[in-house]
Scaffold this motif. Sequence first.
Motif, PDB file in Angstrom:
ATOM      1  N   ALA A  39       0.824  -1.208   0.000  1.00 31.60           N
ATOM      2  CA  ALA A  39       0.000   0.000   0.000  1.00 31.60           C
ATOM      3  C   ALA A  39       0.857   1.257   0.000  1.00 31.60           C
ATOM      4  O   ALA A  39       0.558   2.226  -0.704  1.00 31.60           O
ATOM      5  N   TYR A  40       1.928   1.234   0.762  1.00 27.41           N
ATOM      6  CA  TYR A  40       2.822   2.389   0.849  1.00 27.41           C
ATOM      7  C   TYR A  40       3.474   2.704  -0.496  1.00 27.41           C
ATOM      8  O   TYR A  40       3.818   3.844  -0.770  1.00 27.41           O
ATOM      9  N   ASN A  41       3.624   1.698  -1.343  1.00 29.07           N
ATOM     10  CA  ASN A  41       4.328   1.860  -2.611  1.00 29.07           C
ATOM     11  C   ASN A  41       3.411   2.043  -3.819  1.00 29.07           C
ATOM     12  O   ASN A  41       3.865   1.942  -4.957  1.00 29.07           O
ATOM     13  N   LEU A  42       2.149   2.324  -3.607  1.00 24.62           N
ATOM     14  CA  LEU A  42       1.222   2.554  -4.713  1.00 24.62           C
ATOM     15  C   LEU A  42       1.395   3.954  -5.284  1.00 24.62           C
ATOM     16  O   LEU A  42       1.775   4.878  -4.576  1.00 24.62           O
ATOM     17  N   ASP A 102      -0.215   7.434  -7.084  1.00 22.76           N
ATOM     18  CA  ASP A 102      -1.431   8.216  -6.858  1.00 22.76           C
ATOM     19  C   ASP A 102      -2.587   7.748  -7.730  1.00 22.76           C
ATOM     20  O   ASP A 102      -3.723   7.679  -7.273  1.00 22.76           O
ATOM     21  N   SER A 103      -2.311   7.415  -8.974  1.00 19.94           N
ATOM     22  CA  SER A 103      -3.395   6.991  -9.862  1.00 19.94           C
ATOM     23  C   SER A 103      -3.995   5.656  -9.414  1.00 19.94           C
ATOM     24  O   SER A 103      -5.165   5.393  -9.647  1.00 19.94           O
ATOM     25  N   GLU A 104      -3.192   4.818  -8.749  1.00 17.00           N
ATOM     26  CA  GLU A 104      -3.685   3.526  -8.290  1.00 17.00           C
ATOM     27  C   GLU A 104      -4.585   3.644  -7.060  1.00 17.00           C
ATOM     28  O   GLU A 104      -5.350   2.747  -6.758  1.00 17.00           O
ATOM     29  N   VAL A 105      -4.517   4.767  -6.366  1.00 18.40           N
ATOM     30  CA  VAL A 105      -5.284   4.894  -5.129  1.00 18.40           C
ATOM     31  C   VAL A 105      -6.312   6.016  -5.136  1.00 18.40           C
ATOM     32  O   VAL A 105      -6.927   6.291  -4.102  1.00 18.40           O
ATOM     33  N   ALA A 106      -6.550   6.643  -6.271  1.00 20.14           N
ATOM     34  CA  ALA A 106      -7.436   7.812  -6.316  1.00 20.14           C
ATOM     35  C   ALA A 106      -8.819   7.537  -5.725  1.00 20.14           C
ATOM     36  O   ALA A 106      -9.304   8.297  -4.881  1.00 20.14           O
ATOM     37  N   LYS A 107      -9.475   6.444  -6.141  1.00 20.92           N
ATOM     38  CA  LYS A 107     -10.819   6.143  -5.628  1.00 20.92           C
ATOM     39  C   LYS A 107     -10.772   5.788  -4.142  1.00 20.92           C
ATOM     40  O   LYS A 107     -11.667   6.178  -3.388  1.00 20.92           O
ATOM     41  N   ALA A 139       4.180  -2.373  -7.045  1.00 19.54           N
ATOM     42  CA  ALA A 139       4.108  -2.170  -5.602  1.00 19.54           C
ATOM     43  C   ALA A 139       4.521  -3.432  -4.848  1.00 19.54           C
ATOM     44  O   ALA A 139       5.153  -3.354  -3.791  1.00 19.54           O
ATOM     45  N   ILE A 140       4.168  -4.610  -5.388  1.00 15.43           N
ATOM     46  CA  ILE A 140       4.601  -5.870  -4.763  1.00 15.43           C
ATOM     47  C   ILE A 140       6.123  -5.955  -4.801  1.00 15.43           C
ATOM     48  O   ILE A 140       6.764  -6.304  -3.806  1.00 15.43           O
TER      49      ILE A 140
END
Length: 155
Positions: free
Chosen positions: A10-13, A15-20, A89-90
Motif C-alpha cells: 500500500a505504501y508503494n502505490l 497516486d493513480s492507483e489509489v485515487a478512488k 508495488a509488490i
Amino acid sequence: LAKASLWRVAYNLTDSEVAKMREAFKSIDADGDGKITLQELCAEAATDDELDRLQAVFSEIDSNHNGWLDYTEFLATMLCRRGELPETAIRAAFRSFDSDNSGSISEKEVAEALSGTGVHASFERADSNGDGQLSYEEFRDMLRSTTDLAKGSDT
C-alpha cells in the motif's frame, strides 16, 4: 507477515492507483484529521448487522491497535478485499524486506524489518519450497492468497 507486507504494498502505490480509495477514505474521515475512528466507520452502517460487521472489521484491520485507522492501514485493507495488488508495488514491498539485495528474503530479514515480532510460523507458511528463503514468487503468492481469502475465494 502478510499484513505487514500488504502495508508495504500500500505504501508503494502510485497516486493513480489509489485515487478512488483516497476519496473513500476522505468521505469516511468525517473530521478530516487523517484518521478513521470506529465511530466514523460505524456512521457508515445502515443496519445493525452492518454495524456488527464494521466493528469486527475495524478490530481486525487496526493492525497497530491504536484505536484508529491511518491511511496506509485503510489502503492495505481495501487492496486485500478488492484483490488489486499492482506488480510494481509488490516488487517494491519485496525489496523493502530484502535488506541484503540477494533477491530473496530470509526469516532474519523479516524479523529485523518487523522488530522481531513472531514471524516464524507465517514465514514457514509462505516458504512453500522449505528452503528458508522467500523468493519473489513465494512472496507474491503469499500476498495473492491473502487477497483471495479476503475476497472469499477458494483459490
